[in-house]
Structures are given as C-alpha cells and as structure tokens.
Scaffold this active site. Structure first.
Site, PDB file in Angstrom:
ATOM      1  N   ILE A  63       8.238   7.747   4.529  1.00 43.97           N
ATOM      2  CA  ILE A  63       8.541   6.522   4.011  1.00 43.97           C
ATOM      3  C   ILE A  63       8.596   6.387   2.483  1.00 43.97           C
ATOM      4  O   ILE A  63       9.449   5.881   1.805  1.00 43.97           O
ATOM      5  CB  ILE A  63       7.714   5.605   4.536  1.00 43.97           C
ATOM      6  CG1 ILE A  63       8.171   5.372   6.105  1.00 43.97           C
ATOM      7  CG2 ILE A  63       7.833   4.158   4.018  1.00 43.97           C
ATOM      8  CD1 ILE A  63       7.025   4.488   6.814  1.00 43.97           C
ATOM      9  N   CYS A 164       0.587 -11.666  -1.971  1.00 45.67           N
ATOM     10  CA  CYS A 164       1.655 -11.470  -2.864  1.00 45.67           C
ATOM     11  C   CYS A 164       2.199 -12.927  -3.121  1.00 45.67           C
ATOM     12  O   CYS A 164       3.012 -12.943  -4.092  1.00 45.67           O
ATOM     13  CB  CYS A 164       2.772 -10.571  -2.014  1.00 45.67           C
ATOM     14  SG  CYS A 164       2.143  -8.921  -1.809  1.00 45.67           S
TER      15      CYS A 164
END
Length: 412
Positions: A63, A164
């Site tokens: 990834i 976040c």
C-alpha cells in the site's frame, strides 16, 4: 437587515431580526517540519527492524507504494533519534518529544498566522487548540501560549478526541466563542491552532502490521500519517478593530483594522451512527494504536452531501444567492486517503480544479491529521482567484464529520 412580518408579538406584529454578526478569518498559516520522506524511506526503515515478509506488514508496504503520497512531512529523517534506537519509543518518550518539538512547530504556525493578522500577542482574547498525539496535562496549548507571550488572562480551550476532524472542530468552537462575545458586545480575537506529530509512532504502527495475521485487517496508518501544524486568527466585528497603540512616531495612539481573508458564515458537525469502530486512536504502553479500516471511505463520502444540503440554504440566504450549489464552491476536503478523495469527488461530481489544493497537500505532505484541512485552506487561497465560496470539510473518529462554509473576502 430589513424588518419582516412575523408572528404577532401583541403590538405591531413586526419582528426585526438582528444584523448578521461578522466572523472573519484574518490570518491563516500552515507549518510543516523540514523532512519530506518518500515511500522508499519507510521500506528501508521497516527492513531494519521488522520481518517484512509477515503478511500484514507485507501488505502495508505494498500500500505504501500505491498510496498516492509522493512525500510525507516528517519531524525526523528515519535515521536518527527514535528511528535509530534498538527499542521503540515509549509513550513517555513520545510525550516528552511532543512537548518540545510539537510546541515548537505549533508556535511557528501561530506566529505566521498572527503576522498576517497584524495584531499583537496582547490583543489575543482567546485560544482554541487541538491535538490527538499528546495527552499531557497541562495541555500543550498552555506551553504554546507561553512561548508566544500571550496574556495570562487569555481564555483557553483545548479539544481532545476529535482526531482528523480537529482542524474544523476548532474553527467551529472559535466561531461559537466569537459569536458569544458579540452578544456581550465584547471583542473576540481567537487564535486557534492544531498540531500533530504522527511519524514518531511509526515503530508502533509497523509492529502492529507485523503482528496482523490477516492482511485485510491491517491499519494503513503507518503509510498515511505525517506531521504538521496549522493556525488561524478569527475575529468578530468588534475584534477587527485593533486596540489603540503607540506606533512610536510621536503622534499618539493609532488604531488599525485587520483585513479579513474569509468570512465564516455557516458550520456544522455530526456523527454517522454505528461507525465508531472503524476509526480510533488509543494510548498503549509502547505507543498509540491506530484503528483505520477500509470501511471509512464508504461512510465519509455519503455523509458529505447531506451535511452540505443542511448548511447551504442558510448560506444562500446570507450571501443573497438563491441558486448556489456544489459546483459553485471550491472544496477544501480533508485528504484522509486516496479512496476518500476519489469517493467524495465521484459522489458530488467535483472537478479536479475544485479539489486542487486537497490533492496537492495529499501528494506532497500526506495526511497530518487535524491540521491538514487548514493547510489545504491555506494553500487554496494562494492558488489563484478561485471561486468566491469555499467548503471546508473533514472527518474523524466517531465517525464524525465537520463542515464550514466560507466566503472569500474580495475588496471591491
């Protein structure tokens, strides 16, 4: 605002609405640390300390090569400090490091935002701060306030647990504070800041991936998160007028007026039911355990449209434009990952131009959690004239969504 007919109050039957209070961003900045690390640096680092053939870690490093992040902002170089020790840093090590390096980074961002605002530290009335990568008490916001020389009487607020979503959570809190000050006929000059140091936790992230038996369950945090800080100054109408001060020319006191960048007109937040298990951040003895599953993009992309639809009617009324829709806004979307960006773009029909700042921050700096959406907004205003209206939106544990609708300040 003109009077309008309302339910009778027992006299004239006319209700006069109060004037729309002004909420103004007068300075905004982002600050990244000096190192920009490409994907190959993480591969080299993982090979030094871990068995990269373990299924979970092998998947994570695959990834890493396809994340869409070309360079991640990092407080270190993966060669020295915590990255060079035989043992991983403890939670105590991470805390001590943050309360030095994180405070430094946050103070740099604040100074830049304050320079653009143009006022003095003594003129700041409130601070609102956020972080998820430090949990110390007193909060790091006090250390930053001391570093900046803010008054001991400054009204402080520190948010926790929003991850976040934090960059816009502090904008929402600052707006509520400033609106409250307006109702009391008081000035508000709110310094808001966010700072995250995620990369010092990389040893823990990689160890978690190495121990993950099923590659489908691996958390991608180790290849996604970066370091950074951001800050802004938000003023109410009264706060735009700076207190009188002596400029040293012998003519006595002068009074300056801060020049706005954006007007904040609407904001909102909410949680997506039954999704809290898909994102989290928990303190453990050897670091922070990040939960970030592949379910997150599917939920976040479907939450943006309803939140925008909830906020835009009031925004239209305030700006006097009845037909504003998704295409009429630039979008400062939190770059939580490639799948989140692609999903939101497809769901809303956004153009690459509308997402230009989001993609640039993601490509060149990565996802630094709470400051990232503010860094996107900071970059967006520097990328040409753009559209008159801006949507900023971000997501965090909960799953939570934050959204702010702003109008660029244009001098006629």
């Amino acid at each position: 605002m003109t009077p309008h007919t309302d339910e009778t109050n027992g006299t004239s039957g006319v209700h006069t609405t109060p004037p729309l209070p002004g909420l103004w961003l007068t300075g905004i900045s982002s600050q990244y640390p000096p190192y920009l690390l490409g994907p190959e640096k993480l591969d080299e680092f993982a090979n030094r300390f871990f068995d990269v053939e373990k299924p979970g870690l092998k998947k994570l490093l695959q990834i890493n090569k396809t994340s869409g992040i070309e360079t991640r902002a990092s407080i270190g170089d993966y060669q020295s400090g915590f990255a060079s020790r035989p043992e991983a840093p403890s939670l105590n090590d991470l805390d001590t490091f943050y309360r030095r390096a994180g405070v430094d980074l946050a103070a740099q961002a604040c100074r830049k935002a304050m320079r653009e605002w143009g006022g003095r530290p003594s003129d700041i009335t409130h601070t609102v701060a956020v972080t998820c990568t430090n949990q110390g008490n007193p909060g790091y916001d006090l250390l930053v306030a001391r570093r900046l020389g803010l008054p001991h009487t400054v009204d402080r607020m520190l948010l926790h647990g929003v991850g976040c979503a934090g960059g816009l959570a502090i904008m929402r809190a600052a707006a509520q504070i400033a609106s409250g000050a307006t109702s009391r006929s008081k000035p508000a000059r709110v310094l808001a800041f966010a700072c995250e140091l995620c990369t010092p936790n990389v040893r823990h992230d990689l160890a978690e991936a190495e121990a993950c038996a099923d590659p489908a369950d691996v958390s991608i945090a180790g290849v996604l998160f970066a370091d950074g800080a951001a800050a802004f100054v938000l003023c109410n109408d009264i706060g735009l007028e700076q207190p009188p001060h002596d400029d040293g020319d012998g003519d006595g006191d002068v009074r300056d007026r801060a020049e706005p960048l954006f007007q904040l007109l609407e904001w909102g937040n909410g949680t997506i039911p039954d999704t809290s298990q898909y994102m989290g951040f928990y303190a453990e003895g050897t670091g922070f355990r990040t939960v970030l599953t592949r379910d997150v993009p599917a939920f976040t992309k479907t939450a943006i449209g309803p939140m925008f639809s909830q906020l835009v009617p009031s925004f239209r009324e305030k700006v006097g434009l009845d037909t504003l829709g998704v295409p009429d806004f630039d979008w400062a979307l939190h770059p939580g990952g490639e799948a989140i960006i692609h999903g939101a773009q497809a769901m809303l029909g956004l153009t690459d131009e509308q997402l230009r700042a989001t993609r640039e921050i993601y490509r060149t700096r990565g996802n630094s959690s709470s400051p990232t959406v503010l860094a996107v907004l900071d970059l967006l205003r520097k990328m040409g004239r753009g559209k008159d209206h801006v949507v900023a939106t971000s997501f965090g544990p909960g799953l939570a969504i934050e959204m702010c609708l702003l109008r660029r300040y244009r001098e006629e």
